[in-house]
Scaffold this active site. Structure first.
Site, PDB file in Angstrom:
ATOM      1  N   HIS A 101       0.847  -1.201   0.000  1.00 13.75           N
ATOM      2  CA  HIS A 101       0.000   0.000   0.000  1.00 13.75           C
ATOM      3  C   HIS A 101       0.873   1.237   0.000  1.00 13.75           C
ATOM      4  O   HIS A 101       1.966   1.238   0.543  1.00 13.75           O
ATOM      5  CB  HIS A 101      -0.960   0.019   1.198  1.00 13.75           C
ATOM      6  CG  HIS A 101      -0.290  -0.202   2.516  1.00 13.75           C
ATOM      7  ND1 HIS A 101       0.074  -1.453   2.963  1.00 13.75           N
ATOM      8  CD2 HIS A 101       0.108   0.662   3.462  1.00 13.75           C
ATOM      9  CE1 HIS A 101       0.663  -1.350   4.135  1.00 13.75           C
ATOM     10  NE2 HIS A 101       0.716  -0.070   4.473  1.00 13.75           N
ATOM     11  N   HIS A 103       0.840   5.142   1.249  1.00  8.68           N
ATOM     12  CA  HIS A 103       0.138   6.144   2.069  1.00  8.68           C
ATOM     13  C   HIS A 103       0.081   7.459   1.289  1.00  8.68           C
ATOM     14  O   HIS A 103       1.114   7.927   0.776  1.00  8.68           O
ATOM     15  CB  HIS A 103       0.894   6.399   3.372  1.00  8.68           C
ATOM     16  CG  HIS A 103       0.939   5.230   4.302  1.00  8.68           C
ATOM     17  ND1 HIS A 103       0.078   5.100   5.367  1.00  8.68           N
ATOM     18  CD2 HIS A 103       1.751   4.144   4.343  1.00  8.68           C
ATOM     19  CE1 HIS A 103       0.364   3.985   6.027  1.00  8.68           C
ATOM     20  NE2 HIS A 103       1.374   3.386   5.426  1.00  8.68           N
TER      21      HIS A 103
HETATM   22  P1  5GP Z   1       1.849   0.320   7.369  1.00  6.49           P
HETATM   23  O1  5GP Z   1       2.307   0.562   8.800  1.00  6.49           O
HETATM   24  O2  5GP Z   1       1.757  -1.169   7.069  1.00  6.49           O
HETATM   25  O3  5GP Z   1       2.629   1.070   6.346  1.00  6.49           O
HETATM   26  O4  5GP Z   1       0.396   0.945   7.299  1.00  6.49           O
HETATM   27  C1  5GP Z   1      -0.761   0.279   7.640  1.00  6.49           C
HETATM   28  C2  5GP Z   1      -1.843   1.333   7.715  1.00  6.49           C
HETATM   29  O5  5GP Z   1      -3.081   0.696   7.560  1.00  6.49           O
HETATM   30  C3  5GP Z   1      -1.898   2.099   9.042  1.00  6.49           C
HETATM   31  O6  5GP Z   1      -1.815   3.486   8.776  1.00  6.49           O
HETATM   32  C4  5GP Z   1      -3.237   1.686   9.639  1.00  6.49           C
HETATM   33  O7  5GP Z   1      -3.855   2.750  10.322  1.00  6.49           O
HETATM   34  C5  5GP Z   1      -4.026   1.265   8.422  1.00  6.49           C
HETATM   35  N1  5GP Z   1      -5.002   0.200   8.642  1.00  6.49           N
HETATM   36  C6  5GP Z   1      -4.766  -1.011   9.212  1.00  6.49           C
HETATM   37  N2  5GP Z   1      -5.879  -1.767   9.215  1.00  6.49           N
HETATM   38  C7  5GP Z   1      -6.845  -1.010   8.606  1.00  6.49           C
HETATM   39  C8  5GP Z   1      -8.225  -1.246   8.312  1.00  6.49           C
HETATM   40  O8  5GP Z   1      -8.805  -2.288   8.600  1.00  6.49           O
HETATM   41  N3  5GP Z   1      -8.903  -0.241   7.682  1.00  6.49           N
HETATM   42  C9  5GP Z   1      -8.298   0.956   7.345  1.00  6.49           C
HETATM   43  N4  5GP Z   1      -9.055   1.876   6.729  1.00  6.49           N
HETATM   44  N5  5GP Z   1      -7.003   1.205   7.614  1.00  6.49           N
HETATM   45  C10 5GP Z   1      -6.281   0.238   8.238  1.00  6.49           C
END
Ligand code: 5GP
Ligand code: ZN
Length: 137
Positions: A101, A103
Site C-alpha cells: 500500500h 500512504h
Molecule cells: P503500514 O504501517 O503497514 O505502512 O500501514 C498500515 C496502515 O493501515 C496504518 O496506517 C493503519 O492505520 C491502516 N489500517 C490497518 N488496518 C486497517 C483497516 O482495517 N482499515 C483501514 N481503513 N485502515 C487500516
C-alpha cells in the site's frame, strides 16, 4: 492473486466495507482508520503483493501515476499545503500490513504529523563504501 488471510485483499475487493475515495479494476483508495492527518488515505492494489519487491513493473508504474492523480485531487479538495507519499516495506521499515500500500498523506502548515526523520551523519568514506556495495549488485 488474492490472499484469503489478508485484510487489505478483502478491503480492496469490497468484501469489507471502507470509505472509498477512488476505485477502478486494479486499485482502491480508502481512508486510513488511524490517520496521520486529515484525509490520510491508502492506495491498495486489488491483487495481493506483500510489498514493493513483489510488484511487477507495470503495476509499480501504475501505482505512481494513480497516486499522483489522487494526491492532486485530494490536495485541492482538502486545501492541503503539502503532500507526503509514504510506502513502508518490512517490519524494520514500519510495515504492519503485508499487502502493498502507498500512504497518501495531505500535509497542513504546522500539523506536527511525525513523518519526517532527524538527519543523521555520514562520512565520505561511508558514502563511498555504500556506493560500491550498491554498484556491485
Ligand atoms: P503500514 O504501517 O503497514 O505502512 O500501514 C498500515 C496502515 O493501515 C496504518 O496506517 C493503519 O492505520 C491502516 N489500517 C490497518 N488496518 C486497517 C483497516 O482495517 N482499515 C483501514 N481503513 N485502515 C487500516
Ligand atoms: Zn492482500
Amino acid at each position: 492473486m488474492k490472499n484469503n488471510d489478508c485484510i487489505f485483499c478483502k478491503i480492496a475487493n469490497g468484501e469489507i466495507p471502507s470509505t472509498t475515495l477512488y476505485e477502478d479494476d486494479a486499485f482502491r483508495v480508502i481512508l486510513d482508520m488511524g490517520p496521520a492527518t486529515r484525509g490520510h488515505a491508502l492506495l491498495l492494489p486489488k491483487e495481493h503483493y506483500a510489498d514493493l519487491f513483489e510488484l511487477d513493473d507495470e503495476t509499480a508504474s501504475k501505482v505512481l501515476i494513480r497516486a499522483k492523480r489522487i494526491a492532486l485531487r485530494m490536495k485541492n479538495a482538502l486545501g492541503a499545503d503539502g503532500f507526503n507519499l509514504v510506502q513502508n516495506n518490512g517490519e524494520a521499515a514500519g510495515q504492519t500490513v503485508f499487502h502493498f500500500h502507498m500512504h497518501l498523506i495531505p500535509r497542513y502548515q504546522d500539523d506536527h504529523a511525525g513523518i519526517l526523520w532527524k538527519p543523521g551523519t555520514v562520512t565520505p568514506e561511508e558514502m563511498e563504501q555504500i556506493k560500491e556495495l550498491v554498484d556491485g549488485q
